[in-house]
Design an enzyme around this catalytic site. Structure first.
Site, short mmCIF file in Angstrom:
data_model
loop_
_atom_site.label_atom_id
_atom_site.label_comp_id
_atom_site.label_asym_id
_atom_site.label_seq_id
_atom_site.Cartn_x
_atom_site.Cartn_y
_atom_site.Cartn_z
N ASP A 169 -11.45 2.46 3.17
CA ASP A 169 -11.70 1.01 3.02
C ASP A 169 -13.20 0.72 2.79
O ASP A 169 -13.56 -0.38 2.40
CB ASP A 169 -11.30 0.29 4.32
CG ASP A 169 -9.99 -0.47 4.19
OD1 ASP A 169 -9.64 -0.86 3.06
OD2 ASP A 169 -9.33 -0.68 5.22
N LYS A 187 0.84 -1.20 0.00
CA LYS A 187 0.00 0.00 0.00
C LYS A 187 0.88 1.25 0.00
O LYS A 187 0.64 2.20 -0.76
CB LYS A 187 -0.95 -0.01 1.21
CG LYS A 187 -2.09 -1.02 1.01
CD LYS A 187 -2.92 -1.30 2.25
CE LYS A 187 -3.89 -2.45 1.93
NZ LYS A 187 -4.69 -2.91 3.05
N GLN A 222 -5.03 -1.81 9.14
CA GLN A 222 -4.88 -3.14 8.53
C GLN A 222 -5.47 -4.21 9.45
O GLN A 222 -5.16 -4.26 10.64
CB GLN A 222 -3.38 -3.40 8.27
CG GLN A 222 -3.10 -4.66 7.47
CD GLN A 222 -3.64 -4.61 6.04
OE1 GLN A 222 -3.71 -3.55 5.42
NE2 GLN A 222 -4.04 -5.75 5.52
N1 GUN Z 1 -6.99 -7.12 5.59
C1 GUN Z 1 -7.22 -7.87 4.48
N2 GUN Z 1 -7.74 -7.11 3.50
C2 GUN Z 1 -7.85 -5.87 3.99
C3 GUN Z 1 -8.31 -4.63 3.44
O1 GUN Z 1 -8.75 -4.53 2.29
N3 GUN Z 1 -8.25 -3.56 4.26
C4 GUN Z 1 -7.78 -3.65 5.54
N4 GUN Z 1 -7.78 -2.55 6.26
N5 GUN Z 1 -7.35 -4.75 6.07
C5 GUN Z 1 -7.38 -5.86 5.29
#
Ligand code: GUN
Length: 285
Positions: A121, A54, A98
């Protein structure tokens, strides 16, 4: 072998990211530097890889990222306090925590603590409710990325039978909402669905997000269907593979996303698009 039967997620992601980079530059010219705050708690190795991806992707398109790496023993209160600070910071446009989080912290509480205007998200119940009523604040990252791949395949969603296998809050449920909004006829199937093969075989568009390596073979697929594979698993030889048995399905489907290089590159692309949008909208506050 029909050319372009494989939907190239990397190429679609690259195209959209070029556009994001161009718009980010334009927003910067207006005095706003789009900024995403990424919080990671603990030492989950997969989470570390996702967070690095990211951050690197942000840098690639000119979006600023801030990383907050907190220890495994962080309390819920400490995390909520950090979110309060980021919520109040006008130079931060998107906040991403996350998942998964260590067990002493309630994921739901944390998600609900992020102010919806920074919920890139699209996990907050407010965002989910907006999506449900057809007016999302931000796009749910993986499902919106999948919509781009479906457009790429050239199939018309309106009038198509769409079957989503998997009912998670992150993929299955929001996916169903986006397909409905695009006038698809949508079925959500899952591990308790009777006659799963027959249900999947009705699909013109089959989206699989169940987390079981190579579970869907040609017996589940209608001739000519578009197959989207959200899975990310390791096969018996440790090689990355999806929830779809690619070799079995390839000869029968009309189009298919590979793993890796299908849905994967799209999720972060939409996250970047959401962060840019949050930055643009912050101007109007
Ligand atoms: N953990 C697995 N996929 C995601 C996601 O798309 N966003 C976040 N914040 N955590 C995750």
């Amino acid at each position: 072998m029909v050319e372009n039967k494989i939907i190239d997620g990397k190429a679609v992601a690259k195209r959209i990211r070029l556009e994001i980079a161009r718009e980010t530059e334009a927003v910067k010219q207006m005095g706003i530097e789009p900024c995403l705050a990424v919080i990671i708690v603990g030492n989950n190795p997969a989470s570390r890889v996702y967070v690095n991806n990211k951050k690197n992707s942000c840098a690639e398109v000119g979006i600023k990222s801030l990383e907050y790496a907190l220890p495994e023993e962080t309390t819920e209160e400490e995390l909520l306090t950090l979110i309060d600070t980021l919520n109040a910071d006008d130079s931060v446009h998107g906040i991403l925590v996350q998942l998964p989080l260590p067990k002493q912290i309630s994921e739901q509480k944390v998600i609900e603590h992020i102010v919806p205007s920074k919920d890139v998200d699209c996990f907050h119940p407010y965002s989910a409710g907006k999506l449900f009523t057809g007016a999302p604040v931000f796009e749910p990252c993986t499902p919106s990325g999948i919509m781009e791949l479906i457009y790429e395949s050239g199939i018309e969603i309106a009038g198509s039978e769409c079957v989503v296998v998997g009912r998670s809050n992150i993929v299955g449920k929001p996916m169903a909402m986006l397909l409905l909004a695009a006038n698809g006829t949508v079925t959500v199937a899952h591990s308790k669905t009777p006659e799963l093969k027959a249900v999947c075989k009705r699909a013109d568009i089959l989206i699989v997000a169940i987390g079981k390596a190579k579970f869907i073979n040609a017996d589940y697929v209608k001739e000519g269907a578009v197959v989207i594979d959200v899975g990310m698993n390791r096969d018996e030889n440790g090689k990355l593979c999806g929830d779809v048995d690619f070799d079995s399905v390839y000869g029968k489907c009309g189009a298919i996303t590979p793993v890796p290089g299908g849905v994967g590159p799209m999720t972060i692309t939409i996250l970047l698009r959401n962060t840019l949008r949050a930055a643009k909208e912050s101007k109007n506050k």
